[in-house]
Design a protein around this motif. Structure first.
Motif, PDB file in Angstrom:
ATOM      1  N   ARG A  15       0.806  -1.351  -0.071  1.00 55.26           N
ATOM      2  CA  ARG A  15       0.077  -0.061  -0.030  1.00 55.26           C
ATOM      3  C   ARG A  15       0.839   1.359   0.056  1.00 55.26           C
ATOM      4  O   ARG A  15       0.517   2.252  -0.768  1.00 55.26           O
ATOM      5  N   THR A  18       2.641   1.526  -3.408  1.00 55.68           N
ATOM      6  CA  THR A  18       1.481   2.289  -4.491  1.00 55.68           C
ATOM      7  C   THR A  18       1.406   3.620  -4.274  1.00 55.68           C
ATOM      8  O   THR A  18       1.329   4.469  -5.283  1.00 55.68           O
ATOM      9  N   GLU A  19       1.038   4.202  -2.980  1.00 53.05           N
ATOM     10  CA  GLU A  19       0.880   5.609  -2.749  1.00 53.05           C
ATOM     11  C   GLU A  19       2.207   6.493  -3.217  1.00 53.05           C
ATOM     12  O   GLU A  19       1.918   7.337  -3.940  1.00 53.05           O
ATOM     13  N   ARG A  20       3.283   5.853  -2.944  1.00 52.27           N
ATOM     14  CA  ARG A  20       4.649   6.718  -3.605  1.00 52.27           C
ATOM     15  C   ARG A  20       4.482   6.686  -5.038  1.00 52.27           C
ATOM     16  O   ARG A  20       4.992   7.507  -5.453  1.00 52.27           O
ATOM     17  N   ARG A  22       2.145   6.446  -7.036  1.00 51.49           N
ATOM     18  CA  ARG A  22       1.145   7.298  -7.738  1.00 51.49           C
ATOM     19  C   ARG A  22       1.522   8.626  -7.411  1.00 51.49           C
ATOM     20  O   ARG A  22       1.007   9.503  -8.328  1.00 51.49           O
TER      21      ARG A  22
END
Length: 250
Positions: A15, A18-20, A22
Motif C-alpha cells: 500500500r 503504491t501511494e509513493r 502514484r
C-alpha cells in the motif's frame, strides 16, 4: 509515465509503495485477490493475471503468504515473460540463506526463481518490520507470563523506509541483489518486549526459554540480522509512540 504493477498492493508494504508511485505520477495497478479491476489469485494464475501484467513496464512483487509463495512467483514470472515485462522487483528477508526456517526457505526459493526468470530483476532484503515484531509480542503476551525465546535479538525497521527504497528501485534499472536494509538498532527480544509493554500499559512476567532446532540456533546466532547495514532511522520506540501514544496503565 511508467506503468507499474504492485502485487499485494493492499498490504502493509504494498500500500505504501503504491501511494509513493502514484504520487510520482506513475500509473499503478494493484493486484490482489479481491481488488478490482486487477483481482487475481497468484497461486492460480489464469486470464486475470495476464490482464494485470499486460502493458506493464515493472512489477513490484510484495505479495506473500505462509504457503504457496513459490507457486505464486512461478505464475507471476510466466505471465511477466508472456507480457514482455522489463523489470521485476522482489522484496525478501535478511537471512533467508542462513536461517533454516520454513518461510525463509520459501523466500529463498522465490529469489532463485526471480534470478533465473530471464527478466531484468532486483532483489532487496530487509530485516523485520516493526509491526511484525508487535504481532509476535502480542501473541507471546496473551498470557500473564511471556515465555521469551532466550538469547534472540532482532533489528526491526520502519516499513515506510522500506517503501521509499523499494519505490526508488522500481523506478530504476534492474540492479540484481542490492544492499540489505537493517533497522537502526540490534535489540534483544526482551528489550523490545519491555518497550511494547510500557507503550501498551501491560504488565507481564517474562521468562526466557531455550528452544531447540536448527532455526532457533540460527536466530540466536543472528543469521537474520544486518548490523553492518543498519541504515534505517525509525526506532522501535518511535514506532510505538506513533501507534499507541500514551497508553493508560492496566
Amino acid at each position: 509515465m511508467t506503468t507499474i504493477l504492485v502485487t499485494g498492493g493492499t498490504g502493509t508494504l504494498g500500500r505504501l509503495v503504491t501511494e509513493r508511485l502514484r504520487a510520482g505520477g506513475h500509473e499503478v495497478r494493484v493486484l490482489s485477490r479481491h481488488t478490482q479491476p486487477y483481482a487475481a489469485d497468484l497461486r492460480e494464475g489464469g486470464p486475470g493475471l495476464d490482464a494485470a501484467v499486460a502493458g506493464v513496464d515493472t512489477i513490484v512483487h510484495c505479495a506473500t503468504s505462509p504457503r504457496g509463495d513459490e507457486r505464486a512467483a512461478g505464475n507471476l514470472i510466466a505471465a511477466a515473460r508472456r507480457a514482455g515485462v522489463g523489470h521485476l522487483v522482489y522484496i525478501s528477508i535478511v537471512g533467508v540463506d542462513r536461517v533454516p526456517f520454513a518461510y525463509y526457505r520459501s523466500k529463498l526459493a522465490v529469489e532463485k526463481l526471480v534470478e533465473e526468470s530471464g527478466l531484468g530483476w532486483t532483489i532487496l532484503r530487509t530485516t523485520q518490520f516493526h509491526d511484525l515484531v508487535v504481532q509476535v509480542l502480542r501473541t507471546l503476551g496473551r498470557s500473564p507470563v511471556m515465555l521469551m525465546p532466550a538469547a534472540v535479538s532482532d533489528q526491526p525497521i520502519e516499513v515506510a523506509e522500506v517503501a521509499d527504497r523499494l519505490t526508488e528501485l522500481a523506478l530504476g534499472a534492474p540492479a540484481g541483489r542490492v544492499a540489505d536494509m537493517g533497522g537502526p538498532e540490534v535489540r534483544t527480544l526482551e528489550s523490545l518486549a519491555r518497550a511494547w509493554l510500557r507503550a501498551t500499559g501491560r504488565r507481564r512476567l517474562m521468562i526466557p526459554v531455550r528452544l531447540w532446532g536448527a532455526a532457533y540456533r540460527a536466530f540466536r546466532a543472528g543469521g537474520h540480522l544486518a548490523p553492518e547495514q543498519a541504515v534505517g532511522e525509525g526506532t522501535f520506540e518511535a514506532y510505538l509512540a506513533k501507534r499507541f501514544g500514551d497508553a493508560p496503565a492496566r
